[in-house]
Design an enzyme around this catalytic site. Structure first.
Site, PDB file in Angstrom:
ATOM      1  N   CYS A 114      -4.601  39.305  -6.404  1.00 44.34           N
ATOM      2  CA  CYS A 114      -3.552  40.201  -6.918  1.00 44.34           C
ATOM      3  C   CYS A 114      -3.571  41.576  -6.250  1.00 44.34           C
ATOM      4  O   CYS A 114      -2.600  42.322  -6.327  1.00 44.34           O
ATOM      5  CB  CYS A 114      -3.702  40.390  -8.423  1.00 44.34           C
ATOM      6  SG  CYS A 114      -3.324  38.879  -9.323  1.00 44.34           S
ATOM      7  N   HIS A 156      -0.776  46.963 -11.391  1.00 43.68           N
ATOM      8  CA  HIS A 156      -0.535  45.530 -11.296  1.00 43.68           C
ATOM      9  C   HIS A 156       0.015  45.055 -12.639  1.00 43.68           C
ATOM     10  O   HIS A 156      -0.516  45.404 -13.689  1.00 43.68           O
ATOM     11  CB  HIS A 156      -1.852  44.826 -10.955  1.00 43.68           C
ATOM     12  CG  HIS A 156      -1.754  43.336 -11.039  1.00 43.68           C
ATOM     13  ND1 HIS A 156      -0.711  42.634 -10.488  1.00 43.68           N
ATOM     14  CD2 HIS A 156      -2.566  42.409 -11.622  1.00 43.68           C
ATOM     15  CE1 HIS A 156      -0.887  41.348 -10.719  1.00 43.68           C
ATOM     16  NE2 HIS A 156      -1.995  41.187 -11.410  1.00 43.68           N
ATOM     17  N   ASN A 185       4.023  38.323 -14.179  1.00 39.68           N
ATOM     18  CA  ASN A 185       2.964  38.688 -13.230  1.00 39.68           C
ATOM     19  C   ASN A 185       3.230  37.905 -11.942  1.00 39.68           C
ATOM     20  O   ASN A 185       3.169  36.676 -11.942  1.00 39.68           O
ATOM     21  CB  ASN A 185       1.606  38.328 -13.843  1.00 39.68           C
ATOM     22  CG  ASN A 185       0.420  38.568 -12.924  1.00 39.68           C
ATOM     23  OD1 ASN A 185       0.561  38.618 -11.695  1.00 39.68           O
ATOM     24  ND2 ASN A 185      -0.753  38.689 -13.506  1.00 39.68           N
TER      25      ASN A 185
END
Lengths: 332, 332
Positions: A116, A259, A289
């Protein structure tokens, strides 16, 4: 203070057209209506229908090039910064170069992967090469198809993710320009390496081992509670060190772009760090996400819609599988 | 001339114990005795038997640390530079950190991937961060398990590859030190992206699609003739530019360490570039093509056994899937 004279001169995004609402997932998973939206903070996410990662990445890249007023020939390096790859070999950056029509261009293309945090680690790393003059303009492209690897028996994780791509162009700025990277930091604690993972697909568990009994090995597995426990302990000292390296206090940061991990984790993060909601960018409700796409996508939207100005102080911040923490303080 | 004051201060390697001779492969594949050795230039290669990529990588890393007289705590960044990954998520560097006992260390860990050129691209890229003082000492680790992804119906490719790991430590040198990077260059021509590939395993063809009829998609496929045609045209101008950037002629290079692609391709390369055999490092006979491990493994052996001295001029050079050409001229 480590200070790199680089600017983000263009950004772009692309998400596939198919919208998957949280109500649709509630039905698919047999959950009470409203469960997914409440639990994840995601109202809808996009799923690809046949588009590849490099096709999506090329669309985001074209948007970034257009915004900056460049052609592909103005770019002298392409870095793929995704947590997932389109295929095992070659790297996704080469496939993106091909989709962009640059198959004969010779523009160097490689991937950098920290799940990520791939965009953050990529921007951090490549900024040194741009500052040193090795490359004039680098195109960073994140493109993720999370939807193919979700475990539909894990309702806490499969409801979180979406597909999408985002790109950014970085280049060196003249001395005196406001734009620069003020500080960057990364920490990896691999005792948490198995808290979120896809165990299969690589050389340890080859796809030939896929079966009904092993299928969970080839799908994303997440111990949300374990990640939360590790991160809670690590995040504050991490941000403190990063800010201290930047010479700024949290109250001097204009925009925090985290994030987009989950609605709850972001709310807790915001409160822990004491960031005012209007300065803390959340778009997880619209996209879920999107792995490494999440930070550059939120950055793009902040630039496009929130009135960010050159010189504004931006904190990019996230936690990834690994388990890694990563952040960059930059003057936009 | 772009000149980075960094040195390779330690190298190490590890190959699994199981030796697979070319005669054994001749038998397995029903080929005339001697075919594999003659065709590939490989006499034997190693195959893992249950060891993971991170376990092999950690062994090579420990050897490099020992050679340099360092502990893991002396390292402030770990970069995984393999063409294959142990698992889809997280990155292999984090898994190597864990195998090294550094799970709580916080040492940043991420992967950089340009298939067979991952070590070269990683050394090139990370040297800028070391030169700038961002990291004092970086551990680069290549670890490859090729043997799980070979297509036994493609005798030209499956006979070439072997498994193995190699590591190198780089750090900044004081001004006046002989050791430095003199020039580095990479070019990617993605019109050749599908000349060597593993199409499956990523987001485009998920492991759930593996079957007897699709299995070739999940195994390494190579159009050797196509690669040879593209490379023949590109390699000479590439090397010419790289050497010109370094300010050296080929006759001033003490050691050429090529990617150990295949015996024939290396022989042709050596003749094309006019390199004397005693300066052109070949160990493919003993290990086969070990993907990104191949260059650092050959570098390690050159340092260990060939009497290379500090300041000797070394050319690292290779072609990878992508299709990419990459090279570094350094003073050891």
């Amino acid at each position: 203070m480590d200070c790199r004279q680089i600017a983000i001169t263009g950004t772009g995004m692309y998400v596939p057209p198919r919208r998957v609402t949280s109500s649709e997932l509630d039905q698919r998973l047999g959950l009470a209506d409203g469960w997914t939206a409440k639990k994840t903070g995601v109202l809808e996410r996009r799923y690809t229908e046949g588009e590849t990662s490099s096709q999506m990445g090329a669309k985001a890249a074209r948007a970034a090039l257009e915004q900056a007023g460049y052609e592909l020939s103005d770019i002298d390096c392409i870095v793929g910064v995704s947590g997932t790859a389109q295929q095992e070999i070659p790297c996704t950056a080469a496939l993106i170069q091909r989709e962009l029509g640059g198959g004969g261009s010779g523009i160097p293309a490689f991937d950098l992967n920290s799940t990520c945090l791939s965009f953050v680690a990529g921007l951090d790393t490549i900024s040194y090469l741009v500052e040193a003059g090795r490359y004039r303009r680098v195109l960073l492209v994140a493109s993720e198809i999370a939807s193919v690897g979700l475990d539909w028996e894990q309702k806490e994780s499969c409801t979180l993710f979406g597909d999408g791509a985002a790109a950014a162009i970085i280049e060196r700025t003249p001395a005196g320009s406001a734009s620069r990277i003020l500080a960057a930091r990364m920490e990896t604690y691999s005792k948490g390496a198995h808290l979120s993972e896809i165990r299969g697909g690589g050389t340890m568990l080859h796809p030939r081992l896929y079966s009904e009994t092993t299928k969970a090995d080839f799908l994303f597995q997440m111990d949300g509670r374990g990640i939360f426990r590790m991160t809670s302990r690590l995040i504050e000292p991490f941000v403190e060190k990063l800010l201290s390296e930047s010479g700024l206090g949290m109250d001097e940061i204009d925009w925090v772009i985290p994030h987009q991990a989950s609605g709850m984790s972001m709310r807790i993060l915001r409160e822990k760090l004491g960031v005012r909601p209007e300065r803390f960018i959340m778009n997880i409700a619209n996209y879920g996400n999107t792995i490494a796409t999440s930070i550059p996508l939120a950055l793009h939207e902040t630039i496009a819609t929130r009135g960010i100005k050159r010189g504004d102080r931006v904190l990019l911040l996230g936690v990834s599988a690994g388990l890694s923490l990563g952040g960059i303080v930059l003057a936009y």
